[in-house]
Write an enzyme that holds these catalytic residues in place. Structure first.
Site, PDB file in Angstrom:
ATOM      1  CE  LYS A   1      -3.688  -3.302  11.011  1.00 24.82           C
ATOM      2  NZ  LYS A   1      -2.656  -2.261  10.754  1.00 24.82           N
TER       3      LYS A   1
ATOM      4  CG  ASP B   1      11.711  -2.339  14.674  1.00 22.79           C
ATOM      5  OD1 ASP B   1      10.542  -2.044  15.008  1.00 22.79           O
ATOM      6  OD2 ASP B   1      12.150  -3.495  14.651  1.00 22.79           O
TER       7      ASP B   1
ATOM      8  CG  ASP C   1       9.002  -0.132   5.410  1.00 26.46           C
ATOM      9  OD1 ASP C   1       7.836  -0.072   4.985  1.00 26.46           O
ATOM     10  OD2 ASP C   1       9.530  -1.201   5.810  1.00 26.46           O
TER      11      ASP C   1
ATOM     12  CG  LEU D   1      -2.068   0.889   1.313  1.00 27.72           C
ATOM     13  CD1 LEU D   1      -2.919   0.827   0.064  1.00 27.72           C
ATOM     14  CD2 LEU D   1      -2.922   0.549   2.539  1.00 27.72           C
TER      15      LEU D   1
ATOM     16  CB  SER E   1      -8.747  -6.264  -0.560  1.00 24.29           C
ATOM     17  OG  SER E   1      -9.055  -7.258   0.377  1.00 24.29           O
TER      18      SER E   1
ATOM     19  CE1 TYR F   1      -2.996  -6.619  10.024  1.00 23.44           C
ATOM     20  CE2 TYR F   1      -5.072  -7.630   9.372  1.00 23.44           C
ATOM     21  CZ  TYR F   1      -4.123  -6.643   9.225  1.00 23.44           C
ATOM     22  OH  TYR F   1      -4.304  -5.661   8.286  1.00 23.44           O
TER      23      TYR F   1
HETATM   24  N1  LIG Z   1      -3.273  -3.781   1.616  1.00 22.81           N
HETATM   25  C1  LIG Z   1      -4.496  -3.948   2.097  1.00 22.81           C
HETATM   26  O1  LIG Z   1      -5.429  -4.244   1.359  1.00 22.81           O
HETATM   27  C2  LIG Z   1      -4.770  -3.749   3.563  1.00 22.81           C
HETATM   28  C3  LIG Z   1      -6.008  -4.155   4.092  1.00 22.81           C
HETATM   29  C4  LIG Z   1      -6.283  -3.907   5.447  1.00 22.81           C
HETATM   30  C5  LIG Z   1      -5.332  -3.264   6.228  1.00 22.81           C
HETATM   31  N2  LIG Z   1      -4.138  -2.923   5.683  1.00 22.81           N
HETATM   32  C6  LIG Z   1      -3.127  -2.293   6.540  1.00 22.81           C
HETATM   33  O2  LIG Z   1      -2.462  -1.277   5.814  1.00 22.81           O
HETATM   34  C7  LIG Z   1      -1.077  -1.274   6.146  1.00 22.81           C
HETATM   35  C8  LIG Z   1      -0.249  -1.481   4.879  1.00 22.81           C
HETATM   36  O3  LIG Z   1      -0.607  -2.711   4.292  1.00 22.81           O
HETATM   37  P1  LIG Z   1       0.291  -3.389   3.159  1.00 22.81           P
HETATM   38  O4  LIG Z   1      -0.582  -4.305   2.420  1.00 22.81           O
HETATM   39  O5  LIG Z   1       1.052  -2.344   2.440  1.00 22.81           O
HETATM   40  O6  LIG Z   1       1.280  -4.263   4.057  1.00 22.81           O
HETATM   41  P2  LIG Z   1       2.798  -4.661   3.758  1.00 22.81           P
HETATM   42  O7  LIG Z   1       3.094  -5.853   4.633  1.00 22.81           O
HETATM   43  O8  LIG Z   1       3.034  -4.782   2.292  1.00 22.81           O
HETATM   44  O9  LIG Z   1       3.623  -3.408   4.292  1.00 22.81           O
HETATM   45  C9  LIG Z   1       3.834  -3.142   5.647  1.00 22.81           C
HETATM   46  C10 LIG Z   1       5.169  -2.450   5.776  1.00 22.81           C
HETATM   47  O10 LIG Z   1       5.400  -2.197   7.174  1.00 22.81           O
HETATM   48  C11 LIG Z   1       6.762  -2.422   7.417  1.00 22.81           C
HETATM   49  N3  LIG Z   1       6.948  -2.779   8.831  1.00 22.81           N
HETATM   50  C12 LIG Z   1       6.551  -3.931   9.442  1.00 22.81           C
HETATM   51  N4  LIG Z   1       6.938  -3.927  10.714  1.00 22.81           N
HETATM   52  C13 LIG Z   1       7.598  -2.754  10.934  1.00 22.81           C
HETATM   53  C14 LIG Z   1       8.242  -2.190  12.046  1.00 22.81           C
HETATM   54  N5  LIG Z   1       8.304  -2.834  13.228  1.00 22.81           N
HETATM   55  N6  LIG Z   1       8.829  -0.995  11.913  1.00 22.81           N
HETATM   56  C15 LIG Z   1       8.794  -0.336  10.716  1.00 22.81           C
HETATM   57  N7  LIG Z   1       8.199  -0.822   9.616  1.00 22.81           N
HETATM   58  C16 LIG Z   1       7.597  -2.024   9.721  1.00 22.81           C
HETATM   59  C17 LIG Z   1       7.172  -3.572   6.510  1.00 22.81           C
HETATM   60  O11 LIG Z   1       8.574  -3.577   6.272  1.00 22.81           O
HETATM   61  C18 LIG Z   1       6.350  -3.308   5.262  1.00 22.81           C
HETATM   62  O12 LIG Z   1       7.080  -2.596   4.281  1.00 22.81           O
HETATM   63  C19 LIG Z   1      -0.874  -2.360   7.188  1.00 22.81           C
HETATM   64  O13 LIG Z   1      -0.942  -1.776   8.468  1.00 22.81           O
HETATM   65  C20 LIG Z   1      -2.054  -3.269   6.972  1.00 22.81           C
HETATM   66  O14 LIG Z   1      -2.395  -3.971   8.146  1.00 22.81           O
HETATM   67  C21 LIG Z   1      -3.824  -3.160   4.389  1.00 22.81           C
END
Ligand SMILES: NC(=O)c1ccc[n+]([C@@H]2O[C@H](COP(=O)([O-])OP(=O)(O)OC[C@H]3O[C@@H](n4cnc5c(N)ncnc54)[C@H](O)[C@@H]3O)[C@@H](O)[C@H]2O)c1
Length: 269
Positions: free
Chosen positions: A142, A49, A35, A16, A167, A138
């Site tokens: 949230k 982190d 990140d 995202l 999504s 998870y």
């Molecule tokens: N993509 C979707 O459709 C969707 C749906 C519901 C919720 N979300 C939420 O949106 C956010 C982004 O989703 P996404 O699909 O891009 O997920 P993703 O897993 O592709 O990206 C998450 C990013 O967070 C980083 N990260 C993880 N732990 C970390 C930490 N401790 N410190 C710093 N960075 C950290 C990871 O390196 C990764 O690049 C997430 O919080 C996810 O739960 C996404």
């Protein structure tokens, strides 16, 4: 509130985050990227982190708002979720409060309410104030994030919009996703609305396009000024031909959270 310009984007290397890095600058934002992993094509990104409180504090200093996407985005062992999503989000809010940041847009998830039965037939859409029913650790993280956002609003006046994202991918890839899909362009529209609407306090919204097969109520998102432009229905014929309609007897088709409700969650979803 003056319109935010400088925005910290956590999780900038993720799926995202990558989509939003492309789309949000057109709305006039200057993004500061953060990140755990290096961000491709962005050597200036902060690689740290969320557990590193000093780095998080430094990252939020001077920004007008934060889009908080970083964290574990699927089910994982509780200890990992605890560190990244629960303690990590706490560290972010604490830093935002200390540095006087005006607003956080928090990437919540439909999995905070994943055990809510999906509406069938003419049943009403699911409102944002439906009781929380997380479907995973998870989803539980949230729920915590939404409560944290409420606490920092009530106690400190730090505004948040919690977006229960469905999504967000280029195209829907399953029949379930026809109901919960958010096109990347609508995702950017919703984040822009969440950053710029006045007096949001702590507002919870669902994050999706205006899908024909929508399961939830987008009225709180629309109240922020969000006007979704997309609908998953053009993808329906092909996906239904390949996968069939949702089966009422299948537990993974019965709830908002899809396969996340099964134990263990079945992949892929
Ligand atoms: N993509 C979707 O459709 C969707 C749906 C519901 C919720 N979300 C939420 O949106 C956010 C982004 O989703 P996404 O699909 O891009 O997920 P993703 O897993 O592709 O990206 C998450 C990013 O967070 C980083 N990260 C993880 N732990 C970390 C930490 N401790 N410190 C710093 N960075 C950290 C990871 O390196 C990764 O690049 C997430 O919080 C996810 O739960 C996404």
């Amino acid at each position: 509130m003056p319109a935010p310009r400088t925005v910290l984007l956590t999780g900038a290397a993720g799926g995202l985050g990558t989509l939003m890095r492309d789309l949000l600058p057109a709305y006039g934002y200057e993004l500061r990227l953060f990140d755990l992993r290096p961000v491709e094509g962005a050597p200036e990104a902060i690689v740290a982190d969320l557990a590193d409180k000093a780095a998080v504090r430094e990252a939020v200093r001077g920004v007008d708002a934060i889009i908080h996407l970083a964290g574990i985005s699927l089910e994982a062992p509780f200890e990992k979720i605890l560190a990244a999503n629960i303690a990590g989000t706490y560290n972010l809010y604490e830093a935002a409060h200390d540095e006087g940041v005006q607003r956080v847009v928090f990437a919540s998830s439909n999995h905070a309410v994943g055990f809510t039965p999906r509406p069938r037939g003419e049943e009403p859409l699911i409102p944002v104030d439906t009781p929380r029913r997380p479907d995973t650790f998870y989803g539980l993280s949230k729920s915590f994030g939404e409560d944290l956002a409420q606490l920092y609003w009530d106690k400190h006046g730090l505004e948040s919009v919690s977006v229960r994202i469905g999504s967000c991918f280029a195209e829907p890839t399953s029949v379930r996703m026809l109901s919960v899909w958010m096109s990347p362009a609508d995702g950017a529209r919703l984040l822009h609305a969440a950053l710029t609407a006045e007096n949001v306090g702590h507002t919870v919204v669902y994050g999706s396009s205006a899908n024909t097969r929508l399961w939830w109520d987008l009225s709180t998102a629309r109240a922020l000024g969000y006007e979704p432009q997309d609908d998953s229905e053009p993808y329906a014929e092909k996906l239904v031909a390949e996968q069939g309609e949702l089966d009422p007897e299948n537990i993974a088709h019965a709830y908002l959270g899809g396969h996340f409700v099964s134990d263990p969650p079945i992949w892929p979803y």
